[in-house]
Motif scaffolding. Sequence first.
Motif, PDB file in Angstrom:
ATOM      1  N   SER A   1       7.747 -12.914   2.859  1.00 29.80           N
ATOM      2  CA  SER A   1       7.657 -12.532   4.265  1.00 29.80           C
ATOM      3  C   SER A   1       9.213 -13.436   4.932  1.00 29.80           C
TER       4      SER A   1
ATOM      5  N   ARG B   1       0.864 -13.331   9.365  1.00 31.66           N
ATOM      6  CA  ARG B   1       1.925 -13.517  10.645  1.00 31.66           C
ATOM      7  C   ARG B   1       1.626 -12.780  11.908  1.00 31.66           C
TER       8      ARG B   1
ATOM      9  N   VAL C   1      -2.966  -8.128   4.892  1.00 33.38           N
ATOM     10  CA  VAL C   1      -2.772  -9.456   4.899  1.00 33.38           C
ATOM     11  C   VAL C   1      -2.667 -10.561   4.183  1.00 33.38           C
ATOM     12  N   ASP C   2      -0.636 -10.906   4.305  1.00 35.01           N
ATOM     13  CA  ASP C   2      -0.854 -11.593   3.494  1.00 35.01           C
ATOM     14  C   ASP C   2      -0.440 -12.998   3.984  1.00 35.01           C
TER      15      ASP C   2
ATOM     16  N   TYR D   1       9.412  -7.439   6.739  1.00 39.77           N
ATOM     17  CA  TYR D   1       9.768  -7.630   4.997  1.00 39.77           C
ATOM     18  C   TYR D   1      10.571  -6.606   5.146  1.00 39.77           C
TER      19      TYR D   1
ATOM     20  N   GLU E   1      -0.865 -10.958  -5.844  1.00 38.39           N
ATOM     21  CA  GLU E   1       0.137 -10.347  -6.711  1.00 38.39           C
ATOM     22  C   GLU E   1       0.171  -8.934  -5.587  1.00 38.39           C
ATOM     23  N   PHE E   2       1.373  -8.492  -5.994  1.00 38.54           N
ATOM     24  CA  PHE E   2       2.264  -7.520  -5.464  1.00 38.54           C
ATOM     25  C   PHE E   2       1.602  -6.078  -6.144  1.00 38.54           C
TER      26      PHE E   2
ATOM     27  N   LEU F   1       1.172   1.303   0.905  1.00 38.93           N
ATOM     28  CA  LEU F   1       1.947  -0.059   0.769  1.00 38.93           C
ATOM     29  C   LEU F   1       3.382   0.175  -0.430  1.00 38.93           C
ATOM     30  N   ASP F   2       3.688  -0.082  -0.015  1.00 38.34           N
ATOM     31  CA  ASP F   2       5.691   0.165  -1.088  1.00 38.34           C
ATOM     32  C   ASP F   2       5.960  -0.580  -1.534  1.00 38.34           C
TER      33      ASP F   2
HETATM   34  P1  IMP Z   1       1.958 -10.914   6.700  1.00 44.20           P
HETATM   35  O1  IMP Z   1       2.820 -11.516   7.875  1.00 44.20           O
HETATM   36  O2  IMP Z   1       2.784 -11.606   5.703  1.00 44.20           O
HETATM   37  O3  IMP Z   1       0.625 -11.196   6.678  1.00 44.20           O
HETATM   38  O4  IMP Z   1       2.942  -9.829   6.102  1.00 44.20           O
HETATM   39  C1  IMP Z   1       1.792  -8.580   5.528  1.00 44.20           C
HETATM   40  C2  IMP Z   1       3.051  -7.560   5.514  1.00 44.20           C
HETATM   41  O5  IMP Z   1       3.677  -7.837   4.348  1.00 44.20           O
HETATM   42  C3  IMP Z   1       2.324  -6.031   4.993  1.00 44.20           C
HETATM   43  O6  IMP Z   1       1.590  -5.567   6.385  1.00 44.20           O
HETATM   44  C4  IMP Z   1       3.361  -5.369   4.219  1.00 44.20           C
HETATM   45  O7  IMP Z   1       4.389  -5.157   4.758  1.00 44.20           O
HETATM   46  C5  IMP Z   1       3.485  -6.581   3.533  1.00 44.20           C
HETATM   47  N1  IMP Z   1       2.997  -6.957   2.333  1.00 44.20           N
HETATM   48  C6  IMP Z   1       2.883  -8.182   1.792  1.00 44.20           C
HETATM   49  N2  IMP Z   1       2.063  -8.103   0.805  1.00 44.20           N
HETATM   50  C7  IMP Z   1       2.189  -7.052  -0.209  1.00 44.20           C
HETATM   51  C8  IMP Z   1       2.325  -6.440  -1.050  1.00 44.20           C
HETATM   52  O8  IMP Z   1       1.934  -6.893  -2.029  1.00 44.20           O
HETATM   53  N3  IMP Z   1       2.833  -4.932  -1.105  1.00 44.20           N
HETATM   54  C9  IMP Z   1       3.039  -4.893  -0.261  1.00 44.20           C
HETATM   55  N4  IMP Z   1       3.170  -4.559   0.757  1.00 44.20           N
HETATM   56  C10 IMP Z   1       3.061  -6.206   0.804  1.00 44.20           C
END
Ligand code: IMP
Length: 174
Positions: free
Chosen positions: A74, A104, A100-101, A68, A149-150, A156-157
Amino acid sequence: MAERVEILLSEEEVNERIRRLGEQISEDYAGKKVHLVCILKGASFFMCELAKRITVPVSLDFMSVSSYGSDTRSSGVVKIGKDLDEPLTDRHVIVVEDIVDTGRTLSCLQEMLKNRGAADVKLCTLLDKPDRRVVDVKVDYTGFRIPDEFVVGYGLDYDQKYRNLPYIGVVKFD
Ligand code: IMP
Ligand code: MG
């Protein structure tokens, strides 16, 4: 645009859940040592709290990966910023992540760390947004499943802000 943060999970709820995760990990790893790999910067607050609640011997290492920028989507690219200081050979590794979003980051990391000779590599995340999953990844320990939601706080930032909030909140733009 004005920004505000609404509480989603209170400090007490988060700390209580982490305490229970620590208990569960201590039971699962009875008689073994665990090697916690913290994914910087987001997982740092979570990992410290979790490590304090684990009663089997613990060692720690830190790694930074990026998927990110200052955006909230992502990019699908996982790049190592800071690598681990120590080898993983024969260690019982638990990767500690903030959220985990798409999945990946963790699926890519698990593959990468398994190839470094660890005895096993398990995954632990404070938060999971299952609705957003693109890559199928098996997470062994999850703090909370949350809606899409974010969120910020507890490490987390949003654009490097709000990491120090002691709770998990949702950023609202009005
Ligand atoms: P992934 O690879 O899409 O699962 O991304 C995971 C990473 O995305 C996390 O380690 C976070 O750094 C960032 N991320 C995903 N969702 C959020 C959120 O809602 N708030 C802040 N960071 C997020
Ligand atoms: Mg992260």
